[in-house]
Design a protein around this motif. Structure first.
Motif, PDB file in Angstrom:
ATOM      1  N   ARG A 151       1.035  -1.171  -0.285  1.00  0.00           N
ATOM      2  CA  ARG A 151      -0.198  -0.012  -0.152  1.00  0.00           C
ATOM      3  C   ARG A 151       0.857   1.230  -0.148  1.00  0.00           C
ATOM      4  O   ARG A 151       1.530   1.450   1.212  1.00  0.00           O
ATOM      5  N   LYS A 152       0.913   1.768  -1.265  1.00  0.00           N
ATOM      6  CA  LYS A 152       1.887   2.938  -1.363  1.00  0.00           C
ATOM      7  C   LYS A 152       1.316   4.361  -1.550  1.00  0.00           C
ATOM      8  O   LYS A 152       0.306   4.436  -2.453  1.00  0.00           O
ATOM      9  N   VAL A 153       1.643   5.220  -0.755  1.00  0.00           N
ATOM     10  CA  VAL A 153       1.142   6.691  -0.814  1.00  0.00           C
ATOM     11  C   VAL A 153       2.536   7.685  -0.989  1.00  0.00           C
ATOM     12  O   VAL A 153       3.431   7.329  -0.491  1.00  0.00           O
ATOM     13  N   GLU A 154       2.306   8.814  -1.690  1.00  0.00           N
ATOM     14  CA  GLU A 154       3.364   9.902  -1.760  1.00  0.00           C
ATOM     15  C   GLU A 154       2.808  11.217  -0.840  1.00  0.00           C
ATOM     16  O   GLU A 154       1.701  11.680  -1.126  1.00  0.00           O
ATOM     17  N   LEU A 155       3.649  11.622  -0.336  1.00  0.00           N
ATOM     18  CA  LEU A 155       3.510  12.939   0.671  1.00  0.00           C
ATOM     19  C   LEU A 155       4.317  14.013   0.403  1.00  0.00           C
ATOM     20  O   LEU A 155       5.702  13.610   0.187  1.00  0.00           O
ATOM     21  N   THR A 156       4.041  15.147   0.347  1.00  0.00           N
ATOM     22  CA  THR A 156       4.774  16.216   0.425  1.00  0.00           C
ATOM     23  C   THR A 156       4.212  17.205   1.446  1.00  0.00           C
ATOM     24  O   THR A 156       3.000  17.325   1.324  1.00  0.00           O
ATOM     25  N   GLY A 157       4.921  17.682   2.180  1.00  0.00           N
ATOM     26  CA  GLY A 157       4.254  18.407   3.390  1.00  0.00           C
ATOM     27  C   GLY A 157       4.325  17.711   4.615  1.00  0.00           C
ATOM     28  O   GLY A 157       5.275  16.760   5.028  1.00  0.00           O
ATOM     29  N   GLU A 158       3.432  17.631   5.419  1.00  0.00           N
ATOM     30  CA  GLU A 158       3.186  16.984   6.644  1.00  0.00           C
ATOM     31  C   GLU A 158       1.932  16.338   6.724  1.00  0.00           C
ATOM     32  O   GLU A 158       0.704  16.873   6.490  1.00  0.00           O
ATOM     33  N   GLY A 159       2.115  15.159   7.262  1.00  0.00           N
ATOM     34  CA  GLY A 159       0.899  14.240   7.417  1.00  0.00           C
ATOM     35  C   GLY A 159       0.963  13.433   8.700  1.00  0.00           C
ATOM     36  O   GLY A 159       2.198  12.854   9.072  1.00  0.00           O
ATOM     37  N   TYR A 160      -0.239  12.847   9.307  1.00  0.00           N
ATOM     38  CA  TYR A 160       0.013  12.086  10.628  1.00  0.00           C
ATOM     39  C   TYR A 160      -0.855  10.925  10.088  1.00  0.00           C
ATOM     40  O   TYR A 160      -1.923  10.999   9.488  1.00  0.00           O
ATOM     41  N   PHE A 161      -0.292   9.845  10.120  1.00  0.00           N
ATOM     42  CA  PHE A 161      -0.936   8.544   9.660  1.00  0.00           C
ATOM     43  C   PHE A 161      -1.272   7.593  10.842  1.00  0.00           C
ATOM     44  O   PHE A 161      -0.239   7.270  11.856  1.00  0.00           O
ATOM     45  N   GLU A 162      -2.405   7.067  10.912  1.00  0.00           N
ATOM     46  CA  GLU A 162      -2.696   5.632  11.776  1.00  0.00           C
ATOM     47  C   GLU A 162      -2.990   4.606  10.586  1.00  0.00           C
ATOM     48  O   GLU A 162      -4.166   4.653  10.144  1.00  0.00           O
ATOM     49  N   VAL A 163      -2.099   3.809  10.515  1.00  0.00           N
ATOM     50  CA  VAL A 163      -2.210   2.786   9.450  1.00  0.00           C
ATOM     51  C   VAL A 163      -3.008   1.442  10.103  1.00  0.00           C
ATOM     52  O   VAL A 163      -2.661   0.820  10.997  1.00  0.00           O
ATOM     53  N   ALA A 164      -3.739   1.104   9.160  1.00  0.00           N
ATOM     54  CA  ALA A 164      -4.579  -0.253   9.432  1.00  0.00           C
ATOM     55  C   ALA A 164      -3.500  -1.393   9.211  1.00  0.00           C
ATOM     56  O   ALA A 164      -2.922  -1.349   8.322  1.00  0.00           O
ATOM     57  N   LYS A 165      -3.551  -2.057  10.317  1.00  0.00           N
ATOM     58  CA  LYS A 165      -2.582  -3.448  10.093  1.00  0.00           C
ATOM     59  C   LYS A 165      -3.080  -4.356   9.154  1.00  0.00           C
ATOM     60  O   LYS A 165      -4.165  -4.563   8.797  1.00  0.00           O
ATOM     61  N   ASN A 166      -2.034  -4.869   8.407  1.00  0.00           N
ATOM     62  CA  ASN A 166      -2.039  -5.696   7.196  1.00  0.00           C
ATOM     63  C   ASN A 166      -0.803  -6.293   6.899  1.00  0.00           C
ATOM     64  O   ASN A 166      -0.026  -5.716   6.052  1.00  0.00           O
ATOM     65  N   ALA A 167      -0.346  -7.392   7.558  1.00  0.00           N
ATOM     66  CA  ALA A 167       1.066  -7.784   7.383  1.00  0.00           C
ATOM     67  C   ALA A 167       1.416  -8.135   6.030  1.00  0.00           C
ATOM     68  O   ALA A 167       2.456  -8.267   5.467  1.00  0.00           O
ATOM     69  N   ALA A 168       0.243  -8.723   5.310  1.00  0.00           N
ATOM     70  CA  ALA A 168       0.643  -9.114   3.904  1.00  0.00           C
ATOM     71  C   ALA A 168       0.606  -7.803   2.965  1.00  0.00           C
ATOM     72  O   ALA A 168       1.399  -8.221   1.703  1.00  0.00           O
ATOM     73  N   MET A 169       0.360  -6.482   3.317  1.00  0.00           N
ATOM     74  CA  MET A 169       0.548  -5.639   2.471  1.00  0.00           C
ATOM     75  C   MET A 169       1.360  -4.402   3.278  1.00  0.00           C
ATOM     76  O   MET A 169       0.507  -3.783   3.783  1.00  0.00           O
ATOM     77  N   PRO A 170       2.579  -4.372   3.194  1.00  0.00           N
ATOM     78  CA  PRO A 170       3.117  -3.272   4.098  1.00  0.00           C
ATOM     79  C   PRO A 170       2.729  -1.834   3.429  1.00  0.00           C
ATOM     80  O   PRO A 170       2.550  -1.828   2.445  1.00  0.00           O
ATOM     81  N   PHE A 171       2.666  -1.069   4.299  1.00  0.00           N
ATOM     82  CA  PHE A 171       2.310   0.600   4.185  1.00  0.00           C
ATOM     83  C   PHE A 171       3.447   1.290   3.960  1.00  0.00           C
ATOM     84  O   PHE A 171       4.476   1.389   4.776  1.00  0.00           O
TER      85      PHE A 171
END
Length: 183
Positions: free
Chosen positions: A71-91
């Protein structure tokens, strides 16, 4: 609000955007970009249930739905993340200068403004790995990785002020022993 590919985009009562998958739709992956203006903030619930708070003057590019092995996203600036657990798909969060943050499920803040000399990743809960080429560090809670763009160094502050790093998410400004230029 709309349906994009195999994802419904819903505006929740509190103003957040929520992305939820719809079955039996095309497998084409569509990308969205959300940008916050100076002085603004925004909250997003991604298709996997991960929550993202975007700070002012920030941009998040993300797929409407996650597929494949990560699971890949791209960030510029600032973000706070609460990532859902999924061992089969790293974030993974892609940042400028080839810096990447990799997690399985955790809470962390990333500050990566293009006009700042440093990229900072502050861990609140769980574990994250910060990578840049062959350099990588594993963070534990209350630690901060600091990547300096000029000399491409990657250091760890083992006693970071987490509350200061995430104060913006809670609508606060926090300045402890800061000079006027920093403020």
């Amino acid at each position: 609000l709309t349906q994009e590919g195999n994802t419904k985009i819903i505006k929740l009562n509190d103003g957040q955007l929520s992305y939820s998958s719809v079955k039996n739709q095309s497998a084409e992956v569509l990308y969205n970009t959300i940008s916050t203006p100076r002085g603004g903030q925004y909250q997003i619930v991604l298709a996997d249930g991960s929550k993202v708070w975007l700070n002012a003057a920030s941009t998040l590019r993300f797929p409407a739905t996650f597929s494949g092995t990560e699971r890949k996203v791209e960030l510029t600036g600032e973000g706070y993340f609460e990532v859902a657990k999924n061992a089969a798909m790293p974030f993974k969060v892609g940042l400028e200068n080839g810096v990447e943050v990799e997690v399985l499920g955790t809470h962390f803040n990333v500050m990566s403004y293009s006009d700042d000399e440093q990229i900072k990743t502050t861990l609140v809960e769980g574990k994250v790995k910060v990578l840049n080429g062959d350099n990588n560090v594993m963070l534990s809670p209350n630690q901060q990785a600091q990547f300096t763009k000029g000399n491409k160094s990657l250091l760890v502050d083992k006693d970071a002020d987490v509350n200061k790093a995430i104060a913006w998410k809670n609508g606060l400004f926090r300045f402890n022993n800061a000079g006027l230029k920093s403020i």
